[in-house]
Motif scaffolding. Sequence first.
Motif, PDB file in Angstrom:
ATOM      1  N   THR A  25       0.830  -1.200   0.000  1.00 58.17           N
ATOM      2  CA  THR A  25       0.000   0.000   0.000  1.00 58.17           C
ATOM      3  C   THR A  25       0.865   1.251   0.000  1.00 58.17           C
ATOM      4  O   THR A  25       0.642   2.200  -0.777  1.00 58.17           O
ATOM      5  CB  THR A  25      -0.927   0.009   1.226  1.00 58.17           C
TER       6      THR A  25
ATOM      7  N   LEU B  79      -5.274   0.518  -2.296  1.00 57.79           N
ATOM      8  CA  LEU B  79      -6.402   0.047  -1.496  1.00 57.79           C
ATOM      9  C   LEU B  79      -6.506  -1.477  -1.470  1.00 57.79           C
ATOM     10  O   LEU B  79      -6.750  -2.067  -0.415  1.00 57.79           O
ATOM     11  CB  LEU B  79      -7.708   0.634  -2.044  1.00 57.79           C
TER      12      LEU B  79
ATOM     13  N   LEU C  32      -6.681  -3.611   2.005  1.00 60.35           N
ATOM     14  CA  LEU C  32      -8.034  -4.016   2.357  1.00 60.35           C
ATOM     15  C   LEU C  32      -8.218  -5.516   2.240  1.00 60.35           C
ATOM     16  O   LEU C  32      -8.929  -6.131   3.045  1.00 60.35           O
ATOM     17  CB  LEU C  32      -9.048  -3.286   1.463  1.00 60.35           C
TER      18      LEU C  32
ATOM     19  N   TRP D 140      -6.686  -6.922   5.315  1.00 57.89           N
ATOM     20  CA  TRP D 140      -7.516  -6.600   6.479  1.00 57.89           C
ATOM     21  C   TRP D 140      -8.777  -7.451   6.510  1.00 57.89           C
ATOM     22  O   TRP D 140      -9.175  -7.969   7.562  1.00 57.89           O
ATOM     23  CB  TRP D 140      -7.884  -5.118   6.445  1.00 57.89           C
ATOM     24  N   LEU D 141      -9.429  -7.597   5.347  1.00 57.38           N
ATOM     25  CA  LEU D 141     -10.638  -8.416   5.284  1.00 57.38           C
ATOM     26  C   LEU D 141     -10.349  -9.878   5.616  1.00 57.38           C
ATOM     27  O   LEU D 141     -11.135 -10.538   6.303  1.00 57.38           O
ATOM     28  CB  LEU D 141     -11.272  -8.299   3.891  1.00 57.38           C
TER      29      LEU D 141
END
Length: 412
Positions: free
Chosen positions: A62, A364, A368, A371-372
């Motif tokens: 990121t 992103l 993400l 994280w998900l």
Amino acid sequence: MHASSAPAAPTAPELDRNWGLVAAGALMTCVAIGVVFSLAVFLDPMGSDTGWSRAGISAAMTLAFLSMGFSGVGWGTLSDRFGPRPVVLAGVVLLGLASVLASRAGTLLQFQASFGVLIGVAAGAFFAPIIAATTVSFEKRRGLAVALVSAGMGVAPMTIAPLAGWLVTLYGWRATMLGLGLGTWVVLLPFVHFIRAVPAAASTAGAGPGAGGPVARTRDALRSPAFLVLGGAFFACCAAHSGPIFHTVSYATGCGLPLVAAVTIYSMEGAAGLGGRLLFGVLADRYGAKPVLVAGLLVQAFAAVSYLAVNQLGGFYAVAIVFGAAYGGTMPLYAALARDAFDARIQGTVLGAATMLSSLGMALGPFLGGWLYDRFGTYAWLYIGSMVVGLAAAGIAMLFPRTPGATRLQPA
């Protein structure tokens, strides 16, 4: 008798000859993007070796895309002012140095700073300057030329990623990353010579701000509807495909595939992306960049979510071919649209700004997705979200204003 002191502008055939730039640009984008995306191969071995979280390691990607995007504006502006060669030289030197430093990182923060920030800044020195130089060096075969330069990105998963995966199994991630840094200097420095500035007569051709021509002032360009749509579509497009690109290797290993086999899926996407770039480039030269871009974005969206329907290597390959061709094929088309809408003399700045937005989108997906996965233990929401964002990208691209046509060279 009187003779004009202005040099005659080059004709289209005279412009369409800078193939050394195309070849060198393809090689450089291959190595630069290959080094950045090699983190997908290092993800699991690094986590096992260091104990760092998947989200923490993914955050380096990121940071890399954020750094690449913001630095791309500066690199593009410097390229417009001083030419692409010194900018690319600085990028090569910094890319190798950053990879060497990342291989020596002792903490997650050090790794995020060296890989995420420095490698991102270095990679930003390649795309906008080289693509801008290519768009103003070619007229009739512009789509093909840009596609060939961009094809280096598609070759990266077929070359750098498998090489990194093989070396990791033999020597570990640190030695492999060190080798990538040293190899960057050895391979790329000799080819900086071919990244030459476009002749002045070519760079000023097509400037017609008062006659319905391309937007010639940077301030006007970056506030124009054309740039807002271009940047918005580029952002959403990259946000849609970055997560699946980065996490599919880990998703495939979670489905029971060995790492070496999973990496070949990544390579399959790259091979398909190479073909997609060439195909979409030729189609754009014939039918226009906008309709080809919209079609490619729609295919990308539905292909992304299709990963949820497969769990065997053959199924992964089938989806990877379609997904890779779609996301690879769309990438060069933004530069083609920009060249028709904006003056040649500000292409580096415009593409740098557009690349910044695309990099924000690329930033992103990896974070993400990690994280998900850490939160829900599944990649399902990543792929579903990618489809939704991909459809939004297609909708935005449809709003791109009609330009007066491809920029045509006028007599001096």
